[in-house]
Write an enzyme that holds these catalytic residues in place. Structure first.
Site, PDB file in Angstrom:
ATOM      1  N   ARG A 157       0.638   4.236  -7.167  1.00 56.62           N
ATOM      2  CA  ARG A 157       0.728   5.323  -6.178  1.00 56.62           C
ATOM      3  C   ARG A 157       1.688   4.909  -5.056  1.00 56.62           C
ATOM      4  O   ARG A 157       1.570   3.834  -4.494  1.00 56.62           O
ATOM      5  CB  ARG A 157      -0.661   5.651  -5.614  1.00 56.62           C
ATOM      6  CG  ARG A 157      -1.520   6.423  -6.596  1.00 56.62           C
ATOM      7  CD  ARG A 157      -2.910   6.645  -6.055  1.00 56.62           C
ATOM      8  NE  ARG A 157      -3.641   5.384  -5.924  1.00 56.62           N
ATOM      9  CZ  ARG A 157      -4.813   5.266  -5.301  1.00 56.62           C
ATOM     10  NH1 ARG A 157      -5.375   6.314  -4.736  1.00 56.62           N
ATOM     11  NH2 ARG A 157      -5.421   4.094  -5.239  1.00 56.62           N
ATOM     12  N   CYS A 168      -3.285   4.047   0.007  1.00 51.25           N
ATOM     13  CA  CYS A 168      -4.029   4.023   1.276  1.00 51.25           C
ATOM     14  C   CYS A 168      -3.136   4.051   2.511  1.00 51.25           C
ATOM     15  O   CYS A 168      -3.128   5.033   3.240  1.00 51.25           O
ATOM     16  CB  CYS A 168      -4.930   2.793   1.300  1.00 51.25           C
ATOM     17  SG  CYS A 168      -6.077   2.773  -0.075  1.00 51.25           S
ATOM     18  N   ALA A 216       8.266  -9.646   5.725  1.00 54.20           N
ATOM     19  CA  ALA A 216       9.306  -8.612   5.645  1.00 54.20           C
ATOM     20  C   ALA A 216       9.715  -8.420   4.194  1.00 54.20           C
ATOM     21  O   ALA A 216       9.690  -9.353   3.400  1.00 54.20           O
ATOM     22  CB  ALA A 216      10.506  -9.030   6.478  1.00 54.20           C
ATOM     23  N   GLY A 217      10.097  -7.206   3.869  1.00 50.76           N
ATOM     24  CA  GLY A 217      10.536  -6.921   2.505  1.00 50.76           C
ATOM     25  C   GLY A 217      10.633  -5.427   2.297  1.00 50.76           C
ATOM     26  O   GLY A 217      11.018  -4.685   3.201  1.00 50.76           O
ATOM     27  N   PHE A 228     -13.265  -1.658   3.714  1.00 46.69           N
ATOM     28  CA  PHE A 228     -11.948  -2.247   3.976  1.00 46.69           C
ATOM     29  C   PHE A 228     -11.400  -2.987   2.776  1.00 46.69           C
ATOM     30  O   PHE A 228     -10.560  -3.873   2.908  1.00 46.69           O
ATOM     31  CB  PHE A 228     -12.028  -3.200   5.183  1.00 46.69           C
ATOM     32  CG  PHE A 228     -12.612  -2.550   6.415  1.00 46.69           C
ATOM     33  CD1 PHE A 228     -11.829  -1.694   7.179  1.00 46.69           C
ATOM     34  CD2 PHE A 228     -13.933  -2.757   6.787  1.00 46.69           C
ATOM     35  CE1 PHE A 228     -12.354  -1.072   8.307  1.00 46.69           C
ATOM     36  CE2 PHE A 228     -14.468  -2.142   7.908  1.00 46.69           C
ATOM     37  CZ  PHE A 228     -13.683  -1.298   8.667  1.00 46.69           C
ATOM     38  N   LEU A 229     -11.877  -2.664   1.565  1.00 47.16           N
ATOM     39  CA  LEU A 229     -11.481  -3.503   0.431  1.00 47.16           C
ATOM     40  C   LEU A 229     -10.015  -3.317   0.059  1.00 47.16           C
ATOM     41  O   LEU A 229      -9.454  -2.235   0.161  1.00 47.16           O
ATOM     42  CB  LEU A 229     -12.392  -3.298  -0.775  1.00 47.16           C
ATOM     43  CG  LEU A 229     -12.405  -2.021  -1.588  1.00 47.16           C
ATOM     44  CD1 LEU A 229     -11.288  -1.974  -2.606  1.00 47.16           C
ATOM     45  CD2 LEU A 229     -13.730  -1.957  -2.332  1.00 47.16           C
TER      46      LEU A 229
HETATM   47  C1  UGA Z   1      -5.228  -1.482   2.290  1.00 49.78           C
HETATM   48  C2  UGA Z   1      -5.920  -2.307   3.387  1.00 49.78           C
HETATM   49  O1  UGA Z   1      -5.351  -3.615   3.441  1.00 49.78           O
HETATM   50  C3  UGA Z   1      -7.414  -2.414   3.094  1.00 49.78           C
HETATM   51  O2  UGA Z   1      -8.052  -3.125   4.152  1.00 49.78           O
HETATM   52  C4  UGA Z   1      -7.992  -1.008   2.985  1.00 49.78           C
HETATM   53  O3  UGA Z   1      -9.367  -1.045   2.681  1.00 49.78           O
HETATM   54  C5  UGA Z   1      -7.280  -0.247   1.880  1.00 49.78           C
HETATM   55  O4  UGA Z   1      -5.863  -0.187   2.188  1.00 49.78           O
HETATM   56  C6  UGA Z   1      -7.852   1.129   1.838  1.00 49.78           C
HETATM   57  O5  UGA Z   1      -7.575   1.916   2.770  1.00 49.78           O
HETATM   58  O6  UGA Z   1      -8.667   1.416   0.967  1.00 49.78           O
HETATM   59  P1  UGA Z   1      -4.375  -1.989  -0.191  1.00 49.78           P
HETATM   60  O7  UGA Z   1      -3.864  -0.589  -0.209  1.00 49.78           O
HETATM   61  O8  UGA Z   1      -5.127  -2.521  -1.373  1.00 49.78           O
HETATM   62  O9  UGA Z   1      -5.371  -2.192   1.064  1.00 49.78           O
HETATM   63  O10 UGA Z   1      -3.110  -2.880   0.017  1.00 49.78           O
HETATM   64  P2  UGA Z   1      -2.610  -3.975   1.071  1.00 49.78           P
HETATM   65  O11 UGA Z   1      -2.978  -5.316   0.617  1.00 49.78           O
HETATM   66  O12 UGA Z   1      -2.984  -3.563   2.438  1.00 49.78           O
HETATM   67  O13 UGA Z   1      -1.030  -3.813   0.895  1.00 49.78           O
HETATM   68  C7  UGA Z   1      -0.388  -2.592   1.251  1.00 49.78           C
HETATM   69  C8  UGA Z   1       1.090  -2.668   1.051  1.00 49.78           C
HETATM   70  O14 UGA Z   1       1.693  -3.445   2.082  1.00 49.78           O
HETATM   71  C9  UGA Z   1       1.567  -3.271  -0.264  1.00 49.78           C
HETATM   72  O15 UGA Z   1       2.573  -2.426  -0.795  1.00 49.78           O
HETATM   73  C10 UGA Z   1       2.115  -4.616   0.137  1.00 49.78           C
HETATM   74  O16 UGA Z   1       3.140  -5.047  -0.716  1.00 49.78           O
HETATM   75  C11 UGA Z   1       2.642  -4.320   1.533  1.00 49.78           C
HETATM   76  N1  UGA Z   1       2.742  -5.502   2.427  1.00 49.78           N
HETATM   77  C12 UGA Z   1       1.627  -6.203   2.771  1.00 49.78           C
HETATM   78  C13 UGA Z   1       3.967  -5.851   2.971  1.00 49.78           C
HETATM   79  O17 UGA Z   1       4.998  -5.215   2.687  1.00 49.78           O
HETATM   80  N2  UGA Z   1       4.044  -6.917   3.834  1.00 49.78           N
HETATM   81  C14 UGA Z   1       2.942  -7.629   4.185  1.00 49.78           C
HETATM   82  O18 UGA Z   1       3.067  -8.585   4.982  1.00 49.78           O
HETATM   83  C15 UGA Z   1       1.715  -7.263   3.634  1.00 49.78           C
END
Ligand code: UGA
Length: 434
Positions: free
Chosen positions: A331, A261, A253-254, A150-151
């Site tokens: 990506r 992922c 929101a944004g 889940f990283l």
């Molecule tokens: C995500 C999951 O959070 C991890 O738990 C998972 O292991 C990983 O995918 C994976 O499948 O390997 P990650 O892709 O690093 O991790 O990114 P996130 O921190 O989840 O952010 C994803 C996107 O959501 C970003 O573009 C971020 O800007 C956006 N986001 C996040 C929002 O627009 N609003 C939020 O409140 C939170």
């Protein structure tokens, strides 16, 4: 008792982090990958991607001799535990995941394994993949276990060494025992362990990402409603967050989600559900994806509105290229998607990002780039904040105000302080806020 010898197959984001962290915990680890340039870089102590703290950790463990990298499966043949960490990207032109790297890696391992061992699947896969992998080892003594990862990028070391939970999908007590042994240092620090069957373990990962994507799109759907009634989605989300059943995390929101992922995982999950005849169970994810895409279109429209309904020939400074802060990963980056749309509409777009400039230049050569926020904003008719790096949040609005042509700012991440920007003479707009 001697510690198990480990191999890590696939040295991308997940595999490289896992190999380095397990070596740091004291294990002997051999990492294998078919990409010789990647192996050379890692052997020389260079990470092929940006991840805070990981290059230092690589520099710390390499001299111990506990961590080696190779392109040869011969060198992992005697490991006790193999971690499968190869990528499962979206197939071109389809929603389904491309599992060809899994098939290739498992095929290579099957021809090299000569002794009893455990194979631990960590890659994010369509449910049912593990069962298919098991068939490769029908005549060998290989215990298959599924252990989803889940990283988060940007927090990779923390999430590997101090995860919220460990999930072990096992087919027998022997599989569980092997996992408890190899993860002992992490389990002993108090991390909860969920032991389940292999199908459930594969599902946990995609279910988690589907939930996170849904939460983000939920608040972005609320932002769409806020925009027409002049309400404030940031206050709305703050008010929701005090309800512990809802919680405030992933409720920002944004511009929405991107990266390697969440977008591809929800699509692959829908495709797999279709194959299994339960597509209706996941049709809501089509809407989750659509809401996410609409935010990017809305960002372009908002910019156009601000510039007297015309983008042609306008200069736009873009702050951010990475899909999220603390990463150089572009990506499916919402920031670069918006930048490209503006460019195609005739605007002169100049992009700055603290970490992702090299990757953006390589994949989006038509855009212009700058080495600083001030340079990107120089002469701009509008500045767009699209990736919420701390340096943008902390920036002095007056400093950018001195170099732009017009003080228009659109905050795609709802992370700048509107009062400070307005006080410095800026016309501030944001998604989902009056
Ligand atoms: C995500 C999951 O959070 C991890 O738990 C998972 O292991 C990983 O995918 C994976 O499948 O390997 P990650 O892709 O690093 O991790 O990114 P996130 O921190 O989840 O952010 C994803 C996107 O959501 C970003 O573009 C971020 O800007 C956006 N986001 C996040 C929002 O627009 N609003 C939020 O409140 C939170």
């Amino acid at each position: 008792m001697p510690r198990p010898k480990l191999s890590v197959i696939g040295l991308g984001y997940l595999g490289a982090t896992h190999a380095i962290c397990m070596a740091d915990l004291g294990y002997d680890v051999v990492g294998v990958d078919i990409d010789a340039a990647r192996i050379d870089a890692l052997t020389n102590g260079t990470l092929p991607f940006f991840e805070p703290g990981l290059d230092e950790l690589l520099g710390k463990v390499l001299p111990t001799g506990r961590l080696r990298f190779t392109t040869s499966y011969d060198e992992i043949a005697d490991a006790d535990v193999h971690f499968l960490c190869v990528g499962t990207p979206q197939r071109k032109g389809e929603y389904a995941a491309d599992t060809s790297q899994i098939d290739a890696a498992v095929g290579s391992l099957a021809t090299h394994v000569r002794r009893s061992c455990t194979l631990v699947g960590k890659s994010t896969v369509p449910v049912g993949t593990a069962e298919r992998i098991a068939e490769h080892f029908a005549t060998q003594d290989v215990e298959l276990v599924w252990n989803p990862e889940f990283l988060r990028e940007g927090w990779a070391i923390e999430d590997t060494l101090h995860p919220d939970r460990l999930v072990f999908g096992v087919a027998s007590p022997r599989g569980e025992a092997a996992m408890r042994e190899v993860f002992a240092p992490i389990i002993d620090s108090g991390v909860p362990v969920v032991v389940t069957d292999i199908a459930t373990a594969q599902l946990v990962k995609v279910a988690a990402n589907a939930f996170l994507a849904t939460k983000i799109s939920f608040i972005n759907a609320m932002a769409e409603v806020c925009e027409v009634v002049h309400a404030d989605v940031k206050k709305l989300s703050e008010a929701l967050s005090y309800d512990e059943r809802i919680g405030g995390r992933f409720l920002h929101a944004g511009l929405g989600f991107g990266g390697g992922c969440l977008p591809k995982d929800i699509r692959a999950f829908m495709a797999r559900a279709g194959e299994l005849g339960v597509d209706q169970a996941l049709t809501f994810l089509t809407e989750v994806d659509a809401i996410n895409q609409r935010r990017r279109a809305r960002m372009v429209d908002l910019t156009r509105e601000l510039l007297a309904d015309s983008l042609s020939g306008r200069r736009i400074g873009i702050l951010g290229a990475a899909f999220k802060p603390h990463s150089d990963d572009i990506r499916d980056s919402p920031a670069l998607d918006v930048a490209s749309r503006l460019h195609r509409a005739g605007a002169h777009v100049t992009v700055y990002d603290p970490a992702a400039l090299a990757n953006a230049r390589r994949d989006y050569p038509a855009l212009a780039y700058a080495e600083s926020a001030v340079e990107a904003a120089t002469g701009a008719d509008a500045v767009l904040h699209l990736t919420e790096w701390p340096e943008f949040r902390q920036m002095e609005p007056a400093v950018l105000g001195d170099v732009v042509r017009r003080r228009n700012v659109v905050d795609g991440r709802n992370a700048l302080d509107p009062e400070r920007w307005r006080a410095a003479g800026w016309h501030y707009r944001a998604l989902g806020r009056p």
